[in-house]
Design an enzyme around this catalytic site. Structure first.
Site, short mmCIF file in Angstrom:
data_model
loop_
_atom_site.label_atom_id
_atom_site.label_comp_id
_atom_site.label_asym_id
_atom_site.label_seq_id
_atom_site.Cartn_x
_atom_site.Cartn_y
_atom_site.Cartn_z
N GLU A 31 0.82 -1.22 0.00
CA GLU A 31 0.00 0.00 0.00
C GLU A 31 0.86 1.27 0.00
OE1 GLU A 31 -0.64 -2.58 1.98
OE2 GLU A 31 -2.75 -3.15 1.75
N PHE B 81 -11.43 -7.50 13.77
CA PHE B 81 -10.29 -7.90 12.95
C PHE B 81 -10.04 -6.84 11.87
CE2 PHE B 81 -8.68 -10.22 9.15
CZ PHE B 81 -7.42 -10.52 9.66
N GLN B 82 -8.82 -6.39 11.76
CA GLN B 82 -8.39 -5.38 10.80
C GLN B 82 -9.17 -4.07 10.92
OE1 GLN B 82 -8.03 -7.20 6.83
NE2 GLN B 82 -5.95 -7.81 7.38
N LYS C 221 -17.67 -1.23 5.45
CA LYS C 221 -18.11 -2.18 4.44
C LYS C 221 -19.62 -2.13 4.19
CE LYS C 221 -17.58 -6.86 2.85
NZ LYS C 221 -16.52 -7.84 2.61
N MET D 295 24.21 9.76 3.32
CA MET D 295 23.95 11.07 3.91
C MET D 295 24.16 11.04 5.42
SD MET D 295 23.37 14.14 3.22
CE MET D 295 22.39 14.70 1.83
#
Lengths: 168, 556
Positions: free
Chosen positions: B51, B113-114, B163, B466
């Site tokens: 993602e 969940f999630q 959802k 760096m």
């Protein structure tokens, strides 16, 4: 450092207060008091912020507030152009030795006795933040059990309202 | 017609002119992916490897095109994986709309969940965000998100859609794409004030950043510089807005900016700043920053005026419209003394320029310059390679240098390069380091799958260059955890992912490899060997002033 009072009209929606205070937190503005309530229209809430800082911090606070899409308008309020008021509830220990002295001071400040028992006495004061500070300081000579104050609310002394502020 | 929430999401995206989205499916966004399947003739979905890569791709797409980039993810980890991508866009003011699924409204708040409170998580890194509790609000919320993302100072907007809201139905009426909020010029009184300062200045320095690109005000800026005989410099975010070889342009200033550009800014008596925010990497020690200069600051975001440095004149307004109002008030003048002073700075810059032969960082970028076209987007990650690119790339077209300026996100570049290739319809380039590349190299799978032509140039020095540079200068050469000691074979890696690539050790080999890379149909990985002790110079030490600038190193 100076104290500033800023009134903010916001959309009366879930989570808006969180958006405002989250911005204060992450930009580390030094908030002294904050009140929020519904207004004359149910779609809008009014937040009154009292904070300490330099002029530049105040300008930054106002500019950052304007960037929040839920903020409708902002008005800076000063002692000269507005009426401010705060509510205090204070619970004092009640004993025979100090009772008269406490009540005398309370009368001088226009404090109202809202509850009375043999071991405690509760006052209500509606006044400016400064006067409430003074009253509390006076009460410190006795035994304060508990204090609850609301933070200041302010309205401009004028026919115009905060809704008429042009957002620029 | 009764339409499901997920169809409304896809139809509203199409209605808003969005033809390419980036994302990754999952349990709570399945319905939207089903609608994407149904509408695949009208909207193209690019499946990333992660993602974060999808978010950077949407960001790169937005940077290259000026359009709103769109990224879609599922709930929970899908949503949190977007966070770095959203923050990157936020710090660089890039218009982005992120759409996340979430658990059904009945389960919200129960640690399902999630489930994650992604509107809470992204509150400080979005311009605005929404939790959509009912399907009736969905279409207008998306429209609002597009309006906010692209209006004024752009930024990312996140929409969290449970959802059950994706499944529920309501009436849907297509509408025309939302317009940006009306832009406005700064107030007349401020413009007149600014004109007075400008007309009486002797050493003007026009300084622009990403805000100039957003406002598309290059023409007006060049006209202003021409009229008052000013030199021009920019921040990292301004790079590529005007051609590098423009005679008035001194390049990027700041911590690793061009010496002449930083010196001119330091010695100017007036800095006309356009769409910039005077970040600490730009000013160094603010109390010693351009002490002899007055600052005029034009920005669409009023909160930037006098946020970090004090301007004598802050103009809140659209940079283009404000300049259009300002230009007629500016008197034509020549400033030969200033011009010759700047000429001296240019000579000094040239004197300390790294002219070594062989595969030095500068030679690598100069070699790349020979291959990039007018329209090639060059993306970078973050670190030494980013600064070498910023200093030495030869830009020709606006919106063709894509780099994470504000957040400094290592791992930004590959996603951005994929997004830029979609946005421009042309081959893009990723200049990266072995450290940064290691962060999101999984996106090579995406480039291979869709045959996206991305030339990957890894400036491989085996160290986090760096950070190592700072350790050399400020931490007694304690190379704590900056020596990578990896055994990664990037050519083999490219081949394992189904791409092609090669390792180069000389400028000639690099030139040949780039030739092959620019002819290759898909992605091509070039592993370019760079010495671990190469430095980015000049360097203004953190918190330092122009008196502390390091232009050469004895050790080199």
């Amino acid at each position: 450092m100076k104290g500033y009072t800023v009134a903010v009209l916001v959309n009366n929606q879930f989570g808006v207060l969180n958006r405002v205070t989250s911005m204060f937190r992450r930009r580390q503005f030094n908030i002294r008091a904050l009140t929020v309530s519904e207004t004359e229209t149910s779609e809008l809430s009014r937040i009154t912020v009292v904070f300490d800082g330099e002029e530049i911090a105040k300008q930054q606070l106002i500019n950052q507030l304007y960037k929040l899409p839920d903020v409708c308008s902002i008005k800076e309020l000063s002692d000269d152009n507005s009426i401010s008021c705060e509510l205090l509830l204070i619970k004092m220990q009640n004993d025979a030795k100090t009772r008269d002295e406490i009540k005398g001071a309370a009368d001088a400040f226009g404090a109202v006795v809202v509850d009375y028992a043999k071991d405690y006495i509760m006052f209500r004061v509606a006044d400016t933040t400064r006067r409430i500070d003074d009253f509390i300081n006076l009460m410190r000579d006795f035994t304060i059990l508990e204090i609850c104050r609301t933070g200041s609310v302010s309205l401009e002394k004028s026919i115009t309202t905060i809704r008429q502020v042009i957002n620029l | 017609m009764l339409t499901s929430g997920s169809d409304i999401i896809v139809k509203t995206l199409i209605e808003q002119g969005c033809d390419t989205v980036f994302g990754y499916p999952g349990g709570q966004i399945l319905n939207v992916y089903d609608s994407l399947y149904t509408h695949q003739d009208k909207i193209n979905h690019v499946l990333a490897a992660h993602e974060q890569g999808a978010a950077h791709a949407a960001d790169g797409y937005a940077r290259a095109t000026g359009k709103v980039g769109v990224v879609i993810s599922t709930s929970g980890p899908g949503a949190t994986n977007l966070v770095t991508g959203i923050a990157t866009a936020y710090l660089d003011s890039i218009p982005l709309v992120a759409i996340c699924g979430n658990v059904p409204t009945t389960q919200i708040g129960s640690d399902s969940f999630q489930e994650i409170d992604i509107t809470g998580v992204t509150l400080p890194i979005t311009k605005h965000n929404y939790f959509v509790g009912s399907v009736e609000d969905l279409a207008d919320t998306i429209r609002d998100a597009f309006r906010i993302a692209k209006s004024g100072r752009p930024g990312p907007v996140l929409i969290d859609v449970p959802k059950d809201v994706q499944i529920a139905t309501c009436e849907y009426e297509p509408k025309t794409p939302v317009q940006k909020e009306q832009a406005f010029a700064a107030k007349d009184v401020r413009v007149r004030e600014a004109a007075e300062y400008i007309n009486s200045c002797k050493r003007p320095y026009v300084y622009f950043g990403g805000g100039l690109v957003t406002a598309d005000a290059q023409e007006e800026m060049l006209a202003l510089a021409e009229k008052l005989d000013a030199v021009i410099g920019c921040s990292l975010m301004g790079l590529s807005a005007i051609p590098t070889d423009h005679p008035r342009f001194l390049g990027m200033q700041g911590m690793h900016g061009h010496f002449a550009s930083s010196m001119a800014m330091h010695n100017a008596d007036l800095i006309i700043s356009l769409g910039v925010r005077f970040n600490d990497r730009v000013t160094g020690n603010r109390s010693k920053f351009a002490v002899g200069a007055k600052i005029i600051h034009i920005d669409v975001d009023g909160s930037e005026l006098s946020k970090t440095v004090n301007s004598v004149c802050g103009l809140r307004g659209d940079v283009k419209l404000t300049l259009q109002k300002l230009l007629p008030l500016i008197e034509e003048s020549r400033k030969p003394e200033w011009t010759s002073m700047v000429e001296l700075f240019r000579q000094q810059e040239d004197d300390c320029l790294d002219k070594r032969e062989g595969l030095t960082p500068r030679q690598a970028i100069l070699t790349l310059n020979k291959h990039i076209g007018e329209n090639t987007a060059v993306c970078t990650d973050v670190g030494q390679h980013q600064m070498w690119s910023a200093q030495n790339l030869n830009f020709k077209t606006s919106r063709r240098f894509l780099s994470s300026g504000g957040l400094g996100t290592m791992g930004f570049g590959f996603g951005a390069a994929i997004g830029a290739a979609y946005g421009t319809g042309e081959r893009s380039v990723l200049v990266t380091g072995d450290g940064s590349f290691g962060m999101n190299l999984n996106e090579l799978a995406t480039a291979v799958r869709y045959n996206v032509p991305v030339v990957v140039l890894i400036m491989n020095n085996g160290v986090l260059g760096m950070v190592r540079q700072w350790q050399t200068l400020f931490y007694n050469k304690h190379y704590s955890n900056t020596v990578l000691e990896r055994k990664t074979d990037f050519t083999a890696f490219a081949k394992a992912f189904g791409a092609d690539g090669e390792k180069v050790n000389t400028v000639e080999e690099l030139d040949e490899a780039l030739k092959r890379a620019f002819e290759c149909e898909g992605p091509y990985v070039i592993d370019c060997a760079i010495d671990k002790d190469e430095f980015v110079l000049p360097m203004l030490p953190p918190g330092g002033s122009m008196d502390d600038i390091i232009t050469r190193l004895e050790a080199q």
